[in-house]
Write an enzyme that holds these catalytic residues in place. Sequence first.
Site, PDB file in Angstrom:
ATOM      1  CE  LYS A  22      -1.721   1.578   4.056  1.00 29.35           C
ATOM      2  NZ  LYS A  22      -1.393   2.969   4.364  1.00 29.35           N
ATOM      3  CG  ASN A  23       2.256   2.659   3.547  1.00 32.82           C
ATOM      4  OD1 ASN A  23       1.106   3.003   3.271  1.00 32.82           O
ATOM      5  ND2 ASN A  23       2.637   2.362   4.780  1.00 32.82           N
ATOM      6  CB  CYS A 116      -3.848  11.429  12.147  1.00 31.42           C
ATOM      7  SG  CYS A 116      -3.464   9.695  12.091  1.00 31.42           S
ATOM      8  NE  ARG A 121       0.648  10.102  10.480  1.00 26.15           N
ATOM      9  CZ  ARG A 121       0.211   9.176   9.623  1.00 26.15           C
ATOM     10  NH1 ARG A 121      -1.045   8.793   9.679  1.00 26.15           N
ATOM     11  NH2 ARG A 121       1.006   8.703   8.685  1.00 26.15           N
ATOM     12  CG  ASP A 304       2.981   1.282   9.685  1.00 28.73           C
ATOM     13  OD1 ASP A 304       3.258   1.519   8.502  1.00 28.73           O
ATOM     14  OD2 ASP A 304       2.685   2.171  10.505  1.00 28.73           O
ATOM     15  NE  ARG A 396      -7.224   4.821   5.206  1.00 25.84           N
ATOM     16  CZ  ARG A 396      -6.735   5.948   5.726  1.00 25.84           C
ATOM     17  NH1 ARG A 396      -7.230   6.432   6.857  1.00 25.84           N
ATOM     18  NH2 ARG A 396      -5.742   6.587   5.141  1.00 25.84           N
TER      19      ARG A 396
END
Length: 420
Positions: A22-23, A116, A121, A304, A396
């Site tokens: 994803k990132n 967030c 952030r 994460d 997501r």
Amino acid sequence: MYKFVIQGGTKLSGKVEVSGAKNASLALMPAALLAPGKFKIDNTPDLADVLTMSKLMETLGAKISLSGRLQTIDTKGVSNFEAPYELVKKMRASIYVLGPLLARYGYAKVSMPGGCAWGPRPVNLHLEGMEKLGAEVTLDSGYIVARSKKLTGAKINFDVSSVGATGNVMMAAVLAKGTTVIGNAALEPEIVALGDFLVKMGARIDGLGTSTLTIEGVDELVPCDFRNIPDRIEAGTFLVAGAMAGGTIEVLNCEPKHMSSLISRLEEAGAVLSVSKESVTIQAPDAIRPVDVSTSPYPGFPTDMQAQWIALMARSSGSAVITETIYYDRFKHVPELVRLGANVEVKENVAIVKGVEALKGAKVMSTDLRASASLILAGLVAEGTTEVLRVYHMDRGYEHIEKKLRGLGAEIERVQSDEF
Ligand code: EPZ
């Protein structure tokens, strides 16, 4: 609205395929704005965040489609350079369009990301980086407005290792006039993948995978085809599922070298892991040994994976200390895990987890992507039924998570729910 209903206690075994990162996708897509034409990016995950980035790029004039895992991006029609609040508020990574738009069109108007679920952030490093490259950056009623006739290379040293700021500045610098040196650059595999993509487009970048990037600006870039890297956090989440609820699980299509910190911690916790070129097999331990972790930038233990690690330690045979050094208050999952019977105390940025004999199913609420993952992991081993609300958070960043877990024998289903 949907929820996951999980019957805990079934032993997991079998194979599970990891999707694209994803990132990395969220950086590769805006990078395509740097050149006019058609791109094909393979191994793109079908995720809500990828859809949000697609919608954002379509408002800029790009055309994007995803068939299976092959994403096609056509940037010939880009003619709008404003990223609206409605989209940016859904996904902070939208700020990745700032660098490419500024570099290619000399103008970008991007909504400030806003809040967030956890922590402030900030984006100061992104903005300072653009200014150092010669852009004029102002804030105008919640929007970042950046202008520059032509960016010029500069020496930029980040006082904090930042994935997003490194990616954004790298994307701006590749079309700047002259040389840019980025110090304390992020080493994350997703940034290396972005750099590889830019090099394939004709950029000149040295030092990828190290903390110093040297970029020689070029006049123009061209479209390319590319294969996205595997998602190391999705893969890591399945490895933790194996350590908690296995049997034996084989995680396929992953990149083991992106997960060495997690793999060694799982071995310390008593799991038996075997690593091959593109897969990791994990055998659950009879008893989970407590293992302290402290999150840090790559190649350290990923922030994460912190929530997932707390879920694992909640079933350990002792007590473990988890220190969060990236986002001090990234612990919204803790009160929900406590509802499942976990014994966790948080003091500032440290969680003390005392393992318990058993977790008990309950109704819990997702607050963010990785928190949801930790609740699902806990539900897989809790006695009885666990209901995880607000599964949109999971969608997501995890592709078809319930199908993949069912493929391993988990009893989990997605159920319509009017509970919010
Ligand atoms: C990326 O976010 C990831 N998101 C995050 O993953 C991940 O948690 C994070 O990197 C850290 O690894 C994407 O790649 C889309 P940072 P990013 O800039 O780039 C501070 C997930 O679950 N900072 O590396 O926003 C910041 O406050 C998500 O997939 C500044 O001070 O993270 C933090 O303490 C969640 N000023 C530290 O740097 C800035 O301008 C690292 O943040 C930018 C960051």
